[in-house]
Design an enzyme around this catalytic site. Structure first.
Site, PDB file in Angstrom:
ATOM      1  N   HIS A  27      -0.236   0.314 -10.232  1.00 15.45           N
ATOM      2  CA  HIS A  27      -0.915  -0.649  -9.356  1.00 15.45           C
ATOM      3  C   HIS A  27      -1.342  -1.889 -10.143  1.00 15.45           C
ATOM      4  CE1 HIS A  27      -3.313  -0.872  -5.338  1.00 15.45           C
ATOM      5  NE2 HIS A  27      -2.943  -2.076  -5.751  1.00 15.45           N
TER       6      HIS A  27
ATOM      7  N   ARG B   2       0.850  -1.177   0.000  1.00 11.72           N
ATOM      8  CA  ARG B   2       0.000   0.000   0.000  1.00 11.72           C
ATOM      9  C   ARG B   2       0.894   1.237   0.000  1.00 11.72           C
ATOM     10  NH1 ARG B   2      -3.473  -1.984  -2.023  1.00 11.72           N
ATOM     11  NH2 ARG B   2      -5.495  -2.651  -1.230  1.00 11.72           N
TER      12      ARG B   2
ATOM     13  N   GLU C 287      -3.643   7.547  -5.717  1.00 17.89           N
ATOM     14  CA  GLU C 287      -3.669   6.863  -7.014  1.00 17.89           C
ATOM     15  C   GLU C 287      -4.884   7.335  -7.788  1.00 17.89           C
ATOM     16  OE1 GLU C 287      -3.381   2.641  -6.313  1.00 17.89           O
ATOM     17  OE2 GLU C 287      -1.567   2.877  -5.148  1.00 17.89           O
TER      18      GLU C 287
END
Lengths: 313, 313
Positions: free
Chosen positions: B276, B228, B257
């Protein structure tokens, strides 16, 4: 310094010579990086420790007893008519498995994880998903199960791949999921997602990967060559790539090295070209291997990595 | 269709809904890809199967009994005041280890084998050696030893790395060469060549990698974040990279993000940015996980991946 005259020959022999002299090398170490320098010493040399010493130089040798190659491939000295049968030849063994297997998995993961696209998106500052795949469950075929092939197999296992192998001799039980011999190339290649060539160059392996074999491969299959360029029929490979008979190639070795500037392999979209760097011969490691062998040589013990001239490696 | 009302929510819910309907899902499947669509269904929904359903939506839930996250990270629902204590939360577990570990080793090998230089030389058709290094003998530290961390450890072993780990609980004997707990961050990081973060986001881990921890790292060390983004104090990381306190960063997750266009991480020379994608949530795998859990749920059996709200994951 007493002891045998040792001629160290490559493009930059001083690093290795310095290592030998700094480690009490029992012998007189001389160096050459060009043919004419080598010519001066070859008559008296008892030991040649070299990479690609031009074949005609050996014609003038009078006292030569042992040639230690600085690499794993020895097809040039095996085929050299100027090297008499009483000269022992050795090659470096068991030093290339780790770096070459790292090369193979660096490139396979680069391909399967689409790192080319990842780098392109980063340069463009684009936050955008893209397709990635996995090595898990894919079938890898390793041709050549010497120390290099075995290390590739070991790493393939931890990526949960199906692993098959081809070698002249039956491999130990459990090494690969299915073993093929060198008369079973077609059966070997036809189910592969990845074909990795870790073969020496010999009469049996020269151009063994030809038009026929390439024709039996899957259209998405990737061929990886970390052994010797001439194991592949290179123009047949180029045609197979143009036609889309196979999915791509990752090539560290070529028919002729350096790869000529105008060779289409440089520019084909699904081809990786690297300049024979998969197994870096770290000078210290090569020199240490030689020193261990030199002590055996002087003590009359069997050497490591002795070349079988019949077999060719 | 009878059975509970199941709200499937993400950016493109029809793929997952189609899978569920095609596999005799025991329930009534409805979909939403926007907040207002979700709002229509949330009052009646007994089950929410979602990725990042906006927190205020849950305020209107009247019959909600279970939330299945489509990912591994659940910090948003754990912290949501609109989700009552009687609602069970589950997350996807044991599906991300392989793809994330492949991501980690793809990027570590890209770095250590200098593939950026290899690709540059090929584009320039230059046959020229360049320095490559090896993972062998290097020390990797894995923070977080859940299913993802364990798979990274497993692969690190076959690359002959020294492996150390940090986790809240003592790992099983032999998993890592040395184990640290979450009060030992400084001792953990100071000898690492590679620090891989595979941690959930919780009160204990938020910004745990800060200026102090970065200051104790080796100047050549590479930090890899596949957990994370908020586990790292991002501006401290950027400063450490500018100052050369660490050698580089491979980042798949970020404080915010998408990573904003003007963030310097996009352009720093020793930084890899990916959007990601290290653990792709393959729709079929996520849907199959949910279906297995749904059958347990309806049969009154314990669910897989139940979130401990105290712990935060």
């Amino acid at each position: 310094m007493s002891g045998p005259l040792i001629l160290v020959y490559n493009q930059n022999p001083e690093t290795i010579a310095g290592y030998l002299r700094g480690h009490d090398c029992p012998g007189r170490v001389v160096t050459a990086s060009h043919a004419d320098e080598a010519q001066k010493w070859i008559t008296e040399a008892e030991i040649v420790f070299a990479w690609r010493l031009p074949s005609p130089i050996y014609a003038a040798a009078r006292h030569l007893r042992w040639i230690q190659s600085m690499g794993a491939g020895v097809e040039d000295i095996v085929a050299n008519p100027h090297v008499g049968p009483d000269v022992v030849m050795t090659r470096i063994v068991d030093q290339f498995g780790v770096p070459i297997a790292e090369y193979v998995f660096a490139e396979l993961l680069y391909h399967v994880r689409n790192l080319a696209e990842a780098r392109r998106l980063q340069r463009a500052r684009q936050w955008q998903g893209f397709s990635v795949d996995s090595l898990k469950g894919r079938t890898i075929g390793v041709a050549g199960l010497g120390s290099i092939g075995k290390e590739i197999v070991r790493k393939a296992r931890v990526f949960d791949m199906r692993v098959v192998g081809l070698s002249r001799h039956q491999p130990v039980a459990g090494l690969v999921d299915r073993a093929f011999n060198d008369r079973q190339w077609i059966e070997f290649v036809q189910d592969l997602d990845y074909l990795v060539l870790a073969l020496p160059l010999s009469a049996q392996t020269a151009r063994v990967v030809d038009d026929t074999i390439l024709g039996y491969m899957k259209p998405h299959a990737i061929i990886v060559n970390v052994g010797r360029g001439r194991v592949i029929h290179q123009s047949a490979l180029i045609q197979a790539l143009y036609r889309g008979d196979i999915g791509g190639a990752i090539l560290d070795v070529f028919e002729d090295e350096p790869l000529p500037l105008d060779n289409p392999l440089w520019g084909l979209p699904n081809v990786v070209v690297t300049p024979h760097i998969s197994g870096p011969s770290v000078d210290e490691e090569v020199a240490a291997f030689f020193l261990r062998n030199l002590k055996r040589f002087l003590g009359g013990e069997p050497l490591e990595g002795v070349v079988d001239r019949e077999r060719g490696y």
